[in-house]
Design an enzyme around this catalytic site. Structure first.
Site, mmCIF file in Angstrom:
data_model
loop_
_atom_site.group_PDB
_atom_site.id
_atom_site.type_symbol
_atom_site.label_atom_id
_atom_site.label_comp_id
_atom_site.label_asym_id
_atom_site.label_seq_id
_atom_site.Cartn_x
_atom_site.Cartn_y
_atom_site.Cartn_z
ATOM 1 N N ARG A 92 26.960 29.155 44.712
ATOM 2 C CA ARG A 92 25.623 28.903 45.252
ATOM 3 C C ARG A 92 24.547 29.483 44.351
ATOM 4 O O ARG A 92 24.698 30.583 43.825
ATOM 5 C CB ARG A 92 25.476 29.547 46.642
ATOM 6 C CG ARG A 92 26.188 28.776 47.737
ATOM 7 C CD ARG A 92 25.925 29.384 49.077
ATOM 8 N NE ARG A 92 26.160 30.820 49.059
ATOM 9 C CZ ARG A 92 25.651 31.658 49.942
ATOM 10 N NH1 ARG A 92 24.867 31.239 50.905
ATOM 11 N NH2 ARG A 92 25.933 32.945 49.869
ATOM 12 N N SER A 154 32.337 38.147 43.075
ATOM 13 C CA SER A 154 33.327 38.724 44.004
ATOM 14 C C SER A 154 34.724 38.811 43.410
ATOM 15 O O SER A 154 35.671 38.172 43.880
ATOM 16 C CB SER A 154 33.338 37.909 45.283
ATOM 17 O OG SER A 154 32.024 37.832 45.763
ATOM 18 N N ASP A 208 30.685 41.033 46.672
ATOM 19 C CA ASP A 208 30.202 40.505 47.960
ATOM 20 C C ASP A 208 30.232 41.541 49.087
ATOM 21 O O ASP A 208 29.438 41.474 50.029
ATOM 22 C CB ASP A 208 30.967 39.233 48.370
ATOM 23 C CG ASP A 208 32.476 39.377 48.300
ATOM 24 O OD1 ASP A 208 32.973 40.444 47.910
ATOM 25 O OD2 ASP A 208 33.168 38.391 48.640
HETATM 26 C C1 GLC Z 1 38.894 39.567 46.226
HETATM 27 C C2 GLC Z 1 38.048 40.193 45.131
HETATM 28 C C3 GLC Z 1 37.024 41.145 45.706
HETATM 29 C C4 GLC Z 1 36.217 40.449 46.780
HETATM 30 C C5 GLC Z 1 37.143 39.865 47.835
HETATM 31 C C6 GLC Z 1 36.389 39.120 48.922
HETATM 32 O O1 GLC Z 1 39.668 40.544 46.820
HETATM 33 O O2 GLC Z 1 38.878 40.895 44.225
HETATM 34 O O3 GLC Z 1 36.175 41.614 44.692
HETATM 35 O O4 GLC Z 1 35.334 41.367 47.372
HETATM 36 O O5 GLC Z 1 38.046 38.970 47.208
HETATM 37 O O6 GLC Z 1 35.694 38.032 48.401
#
Ligand code: GLC
Length: 464
Positions: A92, A154, A208
């Site tokens: 996004r 993330s 995130d």
């Molecule tokens: C995976 C990523 C992590 C993220 C999570 C949720 O575990 O390694 O960084 O916060 O997904 O999206």
């Protein structure tokens, strides 16, 4: 009765005692005992401490990453920002306007990151992302003005500051080459500047969970934990700087900092093997990145459907489910987390309405007794998910040790599963009985949080 049984309370009507016993025996390993739950809590705390330690002899499976975010929004942030959210197959680009520490206006566009970009070269991936930013601006904000951008990324990374993030490993559905070990802020900034037709600078990068914590804190001042229960799973929380042993920077009187736990990888070093089952091993074997992200593969949105499918196959092998298995069901990843949520809805409202639809999708012939066994499997893997996540959250609550602590959660699994939230509330209350807490949905933490972190970054820069 232990916590698992308390949460499970399954109604076996429609199945004879023998089938009930055989089914319960087949899945006994998925019912976490009191000792196992207590051990998960203990090991999680040990791994947290080792992850924060400078000189840990054997590496922790928890990255315990310093986010370099020493404070949350204070209600005075203002301005217009762009945010990018990369984590799943949807990417996004967002515009957000902040006033008095809250997002008051937003607009976004979604782009699909296709397999060619997810599995191709890093440079192509970041050029594609920059192209999405350009196309969003061309359509929505064609003035050519300068924007500061907060980047929600993330994936596990090591941060050197609020605007440097070195990718440790890809997870979920990404595998682009040339990115691991690189600063992804630099890669994105270079791609943005290479274009020459937009005026955008990345000023902050965050996970995130950090975004969710920050967005949660803008809604509830007691918020000190952000959790994602979506495609992947993870948490961030506010830690005391004196306990972050590995951070040997001069800390300028900073007392607290947000730590990204990266609990998706909890157990990658074997410390959680005592809860690992054959079903989990089969899920791992079929995953994109084998032998990693052990904890996440037990329950997160990307994997729960496959956990369910592996359970069905096991139940069939053990003679408690289906006369024969359809070709579809025999196909890897043919079940999704949505199927689990649908069957859980049936359990809640006592109907078989969704079950029929799921069986039809899987082209699977079934008996009336099969339907009860299926519901049991879904209930069991849901309860295990709730217990595992709650065990970790309870440890965070005790560590933060405030009179009142709110936990902001976001992610599709949390939002779409019909009773995961309420099971977690019950479980956390049992596992951290002395700690008052409030679990709430912080919608779109990875978007709104990114703009808020960019605004906090600006405040910190100005202060310097
Ligand atoms: C995976 C990523 C992590 C993220 C999570 C949720 O575990 O390694 O960084 O916060 O997904 O999206």
């Amino acid at each position: 009765m232990g916590l698992t049984d308390d949460l499970l309370r399954f109604d076996w009507t429609g199945v004879d005692a023998e089938l009930q016993k055989k089914t319960e025996d087949a899945f006994a390993e998925l019912r976490l005992t009191e000792e196992q739950i207590e051990r998960v809590q203990r090991v999680f705390l040990e791994e947290m401490e080792r992850g924060l330690d400078k000189q840990s002899e054997s590496p922790s499976s928890l990255l315990m990453e310093n986010t370099f975010l020493p404070e949350l929004p204070n209600g005075h942030e203002t301005g217009e920002y762009l945010a990018l959210d990369l984590g799943g197959t949807n990417f996004r680009v967002m515009y957000l306007r902040i006033a008095d520490g809250k997002v008051v206006e937003q607009d976004f566009q979604r782009f699909e990151v296709d397999e060619a970009h997810r599995y191709g070269s890093g440079e192509d991936l970041f050029d594609f992302l920059a192209g999405c930013v350009q196309s969003f601006l061309r359509e929505k904000h064609p003035s050519g003005r300068h924007f500061e951008l907060g980047f929600t990324f993330s994936f596990p990374m090591i941060q050197k500051s609020l605007d440097v993030g070195i990718l440790q490993t890809w997870t979920k559905s990404f595998k682009a080459s040339g990115c691991v070990g690189q600063d992804v802020v630099k890669m994105l900034n270079e791609a943005l500047h290479r274009r020459g037709d937009i005026n955008v600078d990345v000023v902050a990068i965050m996970n995130d969970t950090t975004g969710t914590l920050v967005q949660g804190a803008s809604q509830d001042q007691h918020c000190a934990i952000g959790v994602i229960l979506g495609t992947g799973s993870n948490a961030a929380y506010i830690e005391r700087v004196d306990r972050v042993k590995k951070w040997d920077h001069h800390q300028n009187g900073i007392k607290e900092v947000v730590i990204d736990v990266e609990w998706g990888a909890f157990g990658d070093n074997g410390v959680l093997d005592f809860v690992r089952t054959d079903v989990d091993r089969a899920v791992d074997d079929l995953s994109l990145l084998v032998n990693s992200f052990t904890f996440e593969k037990y329950f997160s949105g990307k994997y729960l459907g496959e956990v369910f499918r592996q359970c069905m196959l096991k139940a069939h092998r053990d003679g408690v489910l289906f006369e024969s298995v359809s070709e579809k069901l025999n196909t890897a990843n043919s079940c999704t987390t949505k199927h689990v949520s649908m069957l859980e809805k049936d359990t809640i409202d006592g109907t078989g309405h969704h079950l029929e639809a799921v069986m039809e999708e899987l082209q699977q012939a079934h008996s009336a007794a099969d339907l009860v066994v299926l519901r049991y499997i879904c209930a069991l893997i849901t309860v295990r998910a709730a217990v595992l996540v709650s065990a970790c959250i309870s440890v965070l609550l005790k560590r933060i040790d405030r009179d009142d602590c709110s936990i902001a959660v976001d992610g599709t699994l949390f939002k779409l599963h019909p009773r995961l939230a309420s099971l977690m509330e019950t479980a956390i209350a049992v596992l951290a009985p002395k700690h008052k807490f409030h679990l709430f949905l912080a919608e779109d933490g990875s978007g709104k949080g990114a703009a808020l972190v960019a605004a906090v970054a600006k405040r910190l820069r100005n202060r310097k």
